[in-house]
Design a protein around this motif. Structure first.
Motif, PDB file in Angstrom:
ATOM      1  N   LYS A  62       0.828  -1.199   0.000  1.00 66.76           N
ATOM      2  CA  LYS A  62       0.000   0.000   0.000  1.00 66.76           C
ATOM      3  C   LYS A  62       0.867   1.256   0.000  1.00 66.76           C
ATOM      4  N   SER A  63       2.021   1.179   0.626  1.00 64.14           N
ATOM      5  CA  SER A  63       2.897   2.337   0.744  1.00 64.14           C
ATOM      6  C   SER A  63       3.847   2.494  -0.433  1.00 64.14           C
ATOM      7  N   SER A  64       3.799   1.612  -1.402  1.00 58.85           N
ATOM      8  CA  SER A  64       4.712   1.718  -2.546  1.00 58.85           C
ATOM      9  C   SER A  64       4.189   2.649  -3.633  1.00 58.85           C
ATOM     10  N   VAL A  65       3.025   3.236  -3.444  1.00 60.90           N
ATOM     11  CA  VAL A  65       2.455   4.152  -4.443  1.00 60.90           C
ATOM     12  C   VAL A  65       3.388   5.330  -4.733  1.00 60.90           C
ATOM     13  N   PRO A  66       3.968   6.002  -3.720  1.00 60.83           N
ATOM     14  CA  PRO A  66       4.879   7.117  -4.039  1.00 60.83           C
ATOM     15  C   PRO A  66       6.101   6.694  -4.842  1.00 60.83           C
ATOM     16  N   VAL A  67       6.596   5.505  -4.602  1.00 58.22           N
ATOM     17  CA  VAL A  67       7.773   5.025  -5.348  1.00 58.22           C
ATOM     18  C   VAL A  67       7.420   4.856  -6.818  1.00 58.22           C
ATOM     19  N   ILE A  68       6.248   4.319  -7.090  1.00 56.51           N
ATOM     20  CA  ILE A  68       5.800   4.129  -8.482  1.00 56.51           C
ATOM     21  C   ILE A  68       5.573   5.471  -9.154  1.00 56.51           C
ATOM     22  N   MET A  69       4.936   6.400  -8.432  1.00 57.19           N
ATOM     23  CA  MET A  69       4.664   7.714  -9.021  1.00 57.19           C
ATOM     24  C   MET A  69       5.947   8.491  -9.288  1.00 57.19           C
ATOM     25  N   ALA A  70       6.931   8.342  -8.416  1.00 55.69           N
ATOM     26  CA  ALA A  70       8.216   9.016  -8.643  1.00 55.69           C
ATOM     27  C   ALA A  70       8.924   8.444  -9.860  1.00 55.69           C
ATOM     28  N   ARG A 128       5.057   7.176   6.474  1.00 61.51           N
ATOM     29  CA  ARG A 128       5.394   7.090   7.893  1.00 61.51           C
ATOM     30  C   ARG A 128       4.180   7.439   8.759  1.00 61.51           C
ATOM     31  N   ALA A 129       3.428   8.462   8.356  1.00 53.92           N
ATOM     32  CA  ALA A 129       2.226   8.832   9.112  1.00 53.92           C
ATOM     33  C   ALA A 129       1.172   7.739   9.019  1.00 53.92           C
ATOM     34  N   ASN A 130       1.041   7.154   7.846  1.00 57.83           N
ATOM     35  CA  ASN A 130       0.073   6.069   7.670  1.00 57.83           C
ATOM     36  C   ASN A 130       0.440   4.869   8.539  1.00 57.83           C
ATOM     37  N   ALA A 131       1.709   4.578   8.657  1.00 58.50           N
ATOM     38  CA  ALA A 131       2.152   3.458   9.487  1.00 58.50           C
ATOM     39  C   ALA A 131       1.999   3.774  10.973  1.00 58.50           C
ATOM     40  N   ALA A 132       2.157   5.058  11.331  1.00 56.49           N
ATOM     41  CA  ALA A 132       2.038   5.431  12.741  1.00 56.49           C
ATOM     42  C   ALA A 132       0.641   5.169  13.278  1.00 56.49           C
ATOM     43  N   CYS A 133      -0.362   5.293  12.400  1.00 58.09           N
ATOM     44  CA  CYS A 133      -1.730   5.021  12.852  1.00 58.09           C
ATOM     45  C   CYS A 133      -2.142   3.587  12.534  1.00 58.09           C
ATOM     46  N   GLY A 134      -1.201   2.767  12.155  1.00 61.23           N
ATOM     47  CA  GLY A 134      -1.475   1.360  11.910  1.00 61.23           C
ATOM     48  C   GLY A 134      -2.085   1.068  10.554  1.00 61.23           C
ATOM     49  N   GLY A 135      -2.145   2.066   9.678  1.00 70.43           N
ATOM     50  CA  GLY A 135      -2.722   1.869   8.346  1.00 70.43           C
ATOM     51  C   GLY A 135      -4.232   1.823   8.331  1.00 70.43           C
ATOM     52  N   SER A 136      -4.834   2.145   9.473  1.00 70.61           N
ATOM     53  CA  SER A 136      -6.290   2.045   9.561  1.00 70.61           C
ATOM     54  C   SER A 136      -7.000   3.353   9.239  1.00 70.61           C
ATOM     55  N   GLU A 137      -6.269   4.446   9.157  1.00 71.76           N
ATOM     56  CA  GLU A 137      -6.892   5.753   8.899  1.00 71.76           C
ATOM     57  C   GLU A 137      -6.921   6.002   7.393  1.00 71.76           C
ATOM     58  N   SER A 138      -8.084   5.768   6.785  1.00 77.33           N
ATOM     59  CA  SER A 138      -8.186   5.885   5.329  1.00 77.33           C
ATOM     60  C   SER A 138      -8.130   7.330   4.871  1.00 77.33           C
ATOM     61  N   VAL A 142      -5.854   8.743   1.792  1.00 77.32           N
ATOM     62  CA  VAL A 142      -6.461   9.477   0.681  1.00 77.32           C
ATOM     63  C   VAL A 142      -5.825  10.850   0.539  1.00 77.32           C
ATOM     64  N   GLY A 143      -5.567  11.505   1.649  1.00 82.10           N
ATOM     65  CA  GLY A 143      -4.890  12.802   1.601  1.00 82.10           C
ATOM     66  C   GLY A 143      -3.502  12.709   0.999  1.00 82.10           C
ATOM     67  N   MET A 144      -2.772  11.653   1.361  1.00 83.30           N
ATOM     68  CA  MET A 144      -1.444  11.458   0.796  1.00 83.30           C
ATOM     69  C   MET A 144      -1.523  11.238  -0.708  1.00 83.30           C
ATOM     70  N   ILE A 145      -2.480  10.427  -1.134  1.00 76.59           N
ATOM     71  CA  ILE A 145      -2.633  10.157  -2.568  1.00 76.59           C
ATOM     72  C   ILE A 145      -2.974  11.433  -3.323  1.00 76.59           C
ATOM     73  N   LEU A 146      -3.841  12.264  -2.755  1.00 76.03           N
ATOM     74  CA  LEU A 146      -4.184  13.533  -3.410  1.00 76.03           C
ATOM     75  C   LEU A 146      -2.968  14.443  -3.540  1.00 76.03           C
TER      76      LEU A 146
END
Length: 171
Positions: A62-70, A128-138, A142-146
């Motif tokens: 789930k966290s590999s999206v920024p790597v692909i976009m870069a 890192r923020a997504n992992a800090a909340c356990g990945g449960s905060e959608s 979504v904010g990161m993806i935007l």
């Protein structure tokens, strides 16, 4: 025979070598700066993915999206570099085209550099923020993806302007 060769050489119009230099520099600038931005974004966000993978291995995909976009930012520079490189012709290339191709290289190169840096910074902090909340905060994801999409749009703006400049013809 010597006079025939000499007359053939002198009958051609003089060619301005500076136009070729500027055209090929535009291709090189497009590729170099876009790949610098792409590699920075990949490395910066990849460090964040690796850091969260230690404690939360389920979030790696789930966290590999920024790597692909870069990684996509480097493709923009490649597109323009190939386009410019294949359109430089020895007998049919003007100063105008050389300068237009140089401008196209700068447009996509610097916008790709900025986009890659933005994607790397947002991607690292976001995963890192997504992992800090356990990945449960959608909402956080979504904010990161935007933010990543709008950062990627910076590179697309440069690609569009570069395509317009690369096909420009003198009146």
């Amino acid at each position: 025979m010597f006079s025939t060769i000499l007359s053939a050489l002198l009958s051609t119009a003089p060619v301005n070598d500076a136009a070729f230099f500027f055209g090929f520099m535009g291709a090189a600038i497009a590729l170099v700066f876009c790949t610098i931005g792409s590699s920075y974004g990949t490395a910066k966000s990849g460090v964040g993915v690796a850091a969260i993978g230690v404690n939360n291995p389920g979030l790696i995909m789930k966290s590999s999206v920024p790597v692909i976009m870069a990684g996509m930012v480097g493709i923009y520079g490649l597109i323009i570099a190939v386009f410019i490189g294949t359109n430089v012709r020895y007998n049919d290339y003007s100063n105008f085209q050389g300068f237009a191709h140089l401008g196209a290289g700068f447009a996509v190169g610097f916008s790709g550099l900025a986009a890659g840096m933005a994607i790397g910074i947002v991607g690292d902090a976001g995963v890192r923020a997504n992992a800090a909340c356990g990945g449960s905060e959608s909402n956080l994801f979504v904010g990161m993806i935007l933010m990543l999409v709008f950062a990627e749009a910076l590179g697309l703006y440069g690609l569009i302007v570069a395509l317009i400049l690369a096909v420009a013809k003198p009146n």
